[in-house]
Design a protein around this motif. Sequence first.
Motif, PDB file in Angstrom:
ATOM      1  N   ILE A  55       0.863  -1.166   0.000  1.00 16.05           N
ATOM      2  CA  ILE A  55       0.000   0.000   0.000  1.00 16.05           C
ATOM      3  C   ILE A  55       0.898   1.213   0.000  1.00 16.05           C
ATOM      4  N   GLY A  56       0.699   2.122  -0.911  1.00 14.81           N
ATOM      5  CA  GLY A  56       1.533   3.326  -0.940  1.00 14.81           C
ATOM      6  C   GLY A  56       0.658   4.554  -1.014  1.00 14.81           C
ATOM      7  N   THR A  57       0.796   5.452  -0.062  1.00 15.32           N
ATOM      8  CA  THR A  57       0.010   6.676  -0.040  1.00 15.32           C
ATOM      9  C   THR A  57       0.928   7.841   0.231  1.00 15.32           C
ATOM     10  N   LEU A  58       0.865   8.856  -0.555  1.00 17.17           N
ATOM     11  CA  LEU A  58       1.693  10.033  -0.335  1.00 17.17           C
ATOM     12  C   LEU A  58       1.047  10.906   0.723  1.00 17.17           C
ATOM     13  N   MET A  59       1.703  10.987   1.871  1.00 12.97           N
ATOM     14  CA  MET A  59       1.228  11.863   2.920  1.00 12.97           C
ATOM     15  C   MET A  59       1.758  13.262   2.609  1.00 12.97           C
ATOM     16  N   THR A  64      -2.261  26.759   4.302  1.00 10.26           N
ATOM     17  CA  THR A  64      -1.414  27.815   4.830  1.00 10.26           C
ATOM     18  C   THR A  64      -0.996  27.544   6.256  1.00 10.26           C
ATOM     19  N   THR A  65      -1.602  26.587   6.910  1.00 12.22           N
ATOM     20  CA  THR A  65      -1.200  26.242   8.260  1.00 12.22           C
ATOM     21  C   THR A  65      -0.180  25.129   8.206  1.00 12.22           C
ATOM     22  N   LEU A  66       0.376  24.790   9.355  1.00 15.53           N
ATOM     23  CA  LEU A  66       1.385  23.741   9.427  1.00 15.53           C
ATOM     24  C   LEU A  66       0.764  22.434   9.877  1.00 15.53           C
ATOM     25  N   ASP A  67      -0.438  22.176   9.448  1.00 21.82           N
ATOM     26  CA  ASP A  67      -1.119  20.928   9.783  1.00 21.82           C
ATOM     27  C   ASP A  67      -0.613  19.830   8.868  1.00 21.82           C
ATOM     28  N   THR A  68       0.447  19.149   9.304  1.00 18.31           N
ATOM     29  CA  THR A  68       1.052  18.144   8.448  1.00 18.31           C
ATOM     30  C   THR A  68       0.241  16.859   8.402  1.00 18.31           C
ATOM     31  N   GLY A  69      -0.870  16.833   9.098  1.00 16.17           N
ATOM     32  CA  GLY A  69      -1.706  15.654   9.013  1.00 16.17           C
ATOM     33  C   GLY A  69      -2.635  15.693   7.814  1.00 16.17           C
ATOM     34  N   ALA A  70      -2.807  16.886   7.240  1.00 12.92           N
ATOM     35  CA  ALA A  70      -3.708  17.018   6.104  1.00 12.92           C
ATOM     36  C   ALA A  70      -3.119  16.358   4.875  1.00 12.92           C
ATOM     37  N   VAL A  71      -3.934  15.633   4.151  1.00 14.18           N
ATOM     38  CA  VAL A  71      -3.484  14.950   2.948  1.00 14.18           C
ATOM     39  C   VAL A  71      -4.047  15.668   1.734  1.00 14.18           C
ATOM     40  N   PHE A 118      11.067   6.119   3.094  1.00 14.09           N
ATOM     41  CA  PHE A 118      11.180   7.386   2.393  1.00 14.09           C
ATOM     42  C   PHE A 118       9.953   8.233   2.687  1.00 14.09           C
ATOM     43  N   ASP A 119      10.067   9.526   2.401  1.00 17.41           N
ATOM     44  CA  ASP A 119       8.956  10.439   2.646  1.00 17.41           C
ATOM     45  C   ASP A 119       8.921  11.472   1.525  1.00 17.41           C
ATOM     46  N   ILE A 120       7.733  11.759   1.022  1.00 20.56           N
ATOM     47  CA  ILE A 120       7.524  12.768  -0.011  1.00 20.56           C
ATOM     48  C   ILE A 120       6.342  13.629   0.426  1.00 20.56           C
ATOM     49  N   ARG A 121       6.573  14.914   0.569  1.00 20.67           N
ATOM     50  CA  ARG A 121       5.500  15.805   1.011  1.00 20.67           C
ATOM     51  C   ARG A 121       5.508  17.091   0.203  1.00 20.67           C
ATOM     52  N   ASN A 122       4.338  17.704   0.083  1.00 18.37           N
ATOM     53  CA  ASN A 122       4.253  19.044  -0.491  1.00 18.37           C
ATOM     54  C   ASN A 122       3.312  19.879   0.360  1.00 18.37           C
ATOM     55  N   SER A 123       3.613  21.154   0.446  1.00 20.75           N
ATOM     56  CA  SER A 123       2.865  22.023   1.347  1.00 20.75           C
ATOM     57  C   SER A 123       2.867  23.453   0.807  1.00 20.75           C
ATOM     58  N   THR A 124       1.912  24.229   1.269  1.00 21.73           N
ATOM     59  CA  THR A 124       1.907  25.658   0.999  1.00 21.73           C
ATOM     60  C   THR A 124       1.890  26.380   2.339  1.00 21.73           C
ATOM     61  N   ILE A 125       2.933  27.170   2.583  1.00 29.06           N
ATOM     62  CA  ILE A 125       3.069  27.869   3.852  1.00 29.06           C
ATOM     63  C   ILE A 125       3.183  29.360   3.573  1.00 29.06           C
ATOM     64  N   ASP A 126       2.240  30.127   4.085  1.00 36.61           N
ATOM     65  CA  ASP A 126       2.222  31.581   3.857  1.00 36.61           C
ATOM     66  C   ASP A 126       2.331  31.906   2.369  1.00 36.61           C
ATOM     67  N   GLY A 127       1.631  31.129   1.556  1.00 41.89           N
ATOM     68  CA  GLY A 127       1.626  31.361   0.119  1.00 41.89           C
ATOM     69  C   GLY A 127       2.835  30.818  -0.618  1.00 41.89           C
ATOM     70  N   GLN A 128       3.788  30.216   0.110  1.00 38.52           N
ATOM     71  CA  GLN A 128       5.011  29.693  -0.496  1.00 38.52           C
ATOM     72  C   GLN A 128       4.896  28.177  -0.676  1.00 38.52           C
ATOM     73  N   ASN A 131       8.283  21.692  -1.248  1.00 35.35           N
ATOM     74  CA  ASN A 131       8.316  20.261  -1.540  1.00 35.35           C
ATOM     75  C   ASN A 131       9.464  19.628  -0.772  1.00 35.35           C
ATOM     76  N   LEU A 132       9.206  18.461  -0.194  1.00 28.49           N
ATOM     77  CA  LEU A 132      10.206  17.791   0.633  1.00 28.49           C
ATOM     78  C   LEU A 132      10.326  16.328   0.203  1.00 28.49           C
ATOM     79  N   PHE A 133      11.570  15.863   0.074  1.00 24.74           N
ATOM     80  CA  PHE A 133      11.848  14.496  -0.338  1.00 24.74           C
ATOM     81  C   PHE A 133      12.930  13.920   0.587  1.00 24.74           C
ATOM     82  N   GLY A 134      12.724  12.703   1.070  1.00 27.33           N
ATOM     83  CA  GLY A 134      13.708  12.135   1.990  1.00 27.33           C
ATOM     84  C   GLY A 134      13.886  10.639   1.852  1.00 27.33           C
ATOM     85  N   ILE A 135      15.134  10.193   2.011  1.00 29.87           N
ATOM     86  CA  ILE A 135      15.491   8.773   2.032  1.00 29.87           C
ATOM     87  C   ILE A 135      16.092   8.464   3.395  1.00 29.87           C
ATOM     88  N   PHE A 136      15.603   7.412   4.038  1.00 32.02           N
ATOM     89  CA  PHE A 136      16.066   7.024   5.367  1.00 32.02           C
ATOM     90  C   PHE A 136      16.426   5.534   5.358  1.00 32.02           C
TER      91      PHE A 136
END
Length: 351
Positions: A55-59, A64-71, A118-128, A131-136
């Motif tokens: 199962i693969g889901t991009l979180m 504009t908020t820092l609610d990283t739980g939002a998908v 790994f983790d792949i995320r995208n966000s909009t913060i204060d209109g900016q 994108n974040l990409f990580g390998i662990f």
Amino acid sequence: MVCIASLRSFIVRTGQLRRSSSSGRKSQIGCFRWDLDAKLRVNLPQKNYLRFSTIGTLMAASGTTLDTGAVSNTFPEKDCDEESEVGYASGGWKSEDARLSCGYSSFRGKRASMEDFFDIRNSTIDGQTVNLFGIFDGHGGSRAAEFLKEHLFENLLKHPEFLTDTKKAICETYKKTDTDFLDSESNTFRDDGSTASTAVLVGKRLYVANVGDSRTVISKAGKAIPLSDDHKPNRSDERKRIEDAGGVVMWAGTWRVGGVLAMSRAFGNRLLKQYVVAEPEIQEEEVGEDLDLLVLASDGLWDVVPNDDAISLARTEEESEAAARKLTETAFSRGSADNITCIVVRFHHYG
């Protein structure tokens, strides 16, 4: 990286590898058709040839908020043959403006357990747009790598100076997350650790941070340029840092801190923490017209695929997901004995 660990839960980034059901239910996102079934049967003992559904889901953080739980984005489900399931996952994503696309591929390979995340995320913060990409890449167990997947970017997005002083935010977040992990494991007998190689794109500024021997490489005008330098104990500056702290670097099959760990920086590794730090090295790059590709991967890839080869192979594929698959397949075919995980990010410049 290769190390001895007990058979644990098999987890790939945002999905957990689960044994295929007897009902023949089609697995969700993650199985790509390499026709490696025959190769795997030859190279793997039958007892290690396990079939999994993935199962693969991009979180993704959004708004504009820092609610990283939002998908805000999820990868679409894909069907694959049950007979092809051998513990790997892949997927892809494109930005709404089509200027950025990424693909991932994660493969257990010849290892008995999966310790790459790994983790792949995208966000909009204060209109900016961010994108974040990580390998662990975990060693001695999977818990440290899993902890980073769950918390590193979440902590970074909450840092009060993330937009105003991104380098400072990354450095402090790496150290804080390492401390948090060690605190969470203080009552256990585990002492595993993990690398982290991350790329954070804030507008047109790219920040690449690294701890350990995972690696990030960019393609600039078609030329492969590493944006991280593997943290190996025999690196002259790393050896000096370790010895100044009272540690030793010894040869035990390869150069190791205290004759134990084959990397000089990592998250976790409590018993070696005085010498094996989680302070990242950070490089900053402007995303111009000549920067077209970004590859992040665990050492399961880099052990057998040089930087130039990785960029050349990735550039032959138009789709980022196909490029990630090709890199993973190539590493396996060249004899990688480790878990293999990579992310390919493609920058599309439209005048």
